[in-house]
Design a protein around this motif. Structure first.
Motif, PDB file in Angstrom:
ATOM      1  N   LEU A  36       0.824  -1.216   0.000  1.00 34.85           N
ATOM      2  CA  LEU A  36       0.000   0.000   0.000  1.00 34.85           C
ATOM      3  C   LEU A  36       0.855   1.263   0.000  1.00 34.85           C
ATOM      4  N   VAL A  37       1.893   1.269   0.824  1.00 29.43           N
ATOM      5  CA  VAL A  37       2.768   2.444   0.890  1.00 29.43           C
ATOM      6  C   VAL A  37       3.535   2.621  -0.421  1.00 29.43           C
ATOM      7  N   SER A  38       3.968   1.537  -1.034  1.00 31.10           N
ATOM      8  CA  SER A  38       4.662   1.628  -2.332  1.00 31.10           C
ATOM      9  C   SER A  38       3.753   2.222  -3.404  1.00 31.10           C
ATOM     10  N   GLN A  39       2.496   1.781  -3.426  1.00 31.51           N
ATOM     11  CA  GLN A  39       1.549   2.309  -4.407  1.00 31.51           C
ATOM     12  C   GLN A  39       1.255   3.788  -4.147  1.00 31.51           C
ATOM     13  N   LEU A  40       1.104   4.148  -2.895  1.00 29.48           N
ATOM     14  CA  LEU A  40       0.884   5.552  -2.548  1.00 29.48           C
ATOM     15  C   LEU A  40       2.089   6.394  -2.934  1.00 29.48           C
ATOM     16  N   ASN A  41       3.285   5.873  -2.723  1.00 29.75           N
ATOM     17  CA  ASN A  41       4.498   6.587  -3.101  1.00 29.75           C
ATOM     18  C   ASN A  41       4.508   6.893  -4.598  1.00 29.75           C
ATOM     19  N   GLN A  42       4.224   5.912  -5.414  1.00 30.05           N
ATOM     20  CA  GLN A  42       4.222   6.122  -6.862  1.00 30.05           C
ATOM     21  C   GLN A  42       3.159   7.137  -7.266  1.00 30.05           C
ATOM     22  N   HIS A  43       1.992   7.067  -6.650  1.00 28.24           N
ATOM     23  CA  HIS A  43       0.916   8.009  -6.955  1.00 28.24           C
ATOM     24  C   HIS A  43       1.309   9.440  -6.563  1.00 28.24           C
TER      25      HIS A  43
ATOM     26  N   GLY B 117      11.413   2.387   5.909  1.00 29.35           N
ATOM     27  CA  GLY B 117      11.204   2.980   4.596  1.00 29.35           C
ATOM     28  C   GLY B 117      11.488   4.467   4.626  1.00 29.35           C
ATOM     29  N   THR B 118      11.681   5.024   3.474  1.00 25.46           N
ATOM     30  CA  THR B 118      11.962   6.452   3.358  1.00 25.46           C
ATOM     31  C   THR B 118      10.659   7.231   3.179  1.00 25.46           C
ATOM     32  N   VAL B 119      10.775   8.538   3.050  1.00 25.62           N
ATOM     33  CA  VAL B 119       9.599   9.388   2.866  1.00 25.62           C
ATOM     34  C   VAL B 119       8.827   8.959   1.620  1.00 25.62           C
TER      35      VAL B 119
ATOM     36  N   PRO C 190      10.607   7.861  -7.103  1.00 27.27           N
ATOM     37  CA  PRO C 190       9.584   7.069  -7.782  1.00 27.27           C
ATOM     38  C   PRO C 190       9.612   5.570  -7.488  1.00 27.27           C
ATOM     39  N   PHE C 191      10.756   5.006  -7.210  1.00 25.75           N
ATOM     40  CA  PHE C 191      10.831   3.550  -7.055  1.00 25.75           C
ATOM     41  C   PHE C 191      11.341   3.134  -5.676  1.00 25.75           C
ATOM     42  N   SER C 192      10.993   3.896  -4.671  1.00 26.96           N
ATOM     43  CA  SER C 192      11.390   3.532  -3.309  1.00 26.96           C
ATOM     44  C   SER C 192      10.777   2.191  -2.933  1.00 26.96           C
ATOM     45  N   ARG C 193      11.541   1.397  -2.213  1.00 27.77           N
ATOM     46  CA  ARG C 193      11.069   0.109  -1.719  1.00 27.77           C
ATOM     47  C   ARG C 193      10.729   0.249  -0.240  1.00 27.77           C
ATOM     48  N   TYR C 194       9.632  -0.332   0.158  1.00 28.50           N
ATOM     49  CA  TYR C 194       9.191  -0.285   1.548  1.00 28.50           C
ATOM     50  C   TYR C 194       9.073  -1.694   2.080  1.00 28.50           C
ATOM     51  N   GLN C 195       9.381  -1.854   3.325  1.00 30.29           N
ATOM     52  CA  GLN C 195       9.273  -3.155   3.979  1.00 30.29           C
ATOM     53  C   GLN C 195       8.211  -3.059   5.054  1.00 30.29           C
ATOM     54  N   GLU C 196       7.844  -4.174   5.584  1.00 33.49           N
ATOM     55  CA  GLU C 196       6.904  -4.166   6.686  1.00 33.49           C
ATOM     56  C   GLU C 196       7.472  -4.985   7.834  1.00 33.49           C
TER      57      GLU C 196
END
Length: 82
Positions: free
Chosen positions: A6-13, A63-65, A70-76
């Protein structure tokens, strides 16, 4: 629910639809009542603090801000709440 997805998709948006100097920080958590499992992704925000038996424990920033790259990776991460 995958908080990292979810956070990755929000980041791209946000990256695609906001000006370059705009970004956000936050921590997204999902709690499973049946298992008492807290799943979270912290996107560049200050570490959440969990109090257990009066003792503070800082949770991970994994994860970063959001919205700056555009292609930041987030973990959980996951932790069982008592």
């Amino acid at each position: 629910v995958s908080t990292s997805r979810l956070v990755s998709q929000l980041n791209q948006h946000l990256y695609a639809n906001t000006s370059p100097e705009k970004y956000a920080t936050f921590c997204l958590c999902v709690w499973d009542e049946e298992t008492s499992m807290l799943t979270y992704t912290n996107a560049g925000h200050l570490p959440p603090i969990l109090l257990r038996q009066g003792e503070p424990r800082m949770l991970e920033v994994n994860g970063t801000v959001v919205g700056a790259f555009p292609f930041s990776r987030y973990q959980e991460s996951q932790i069982v709440l008592e």
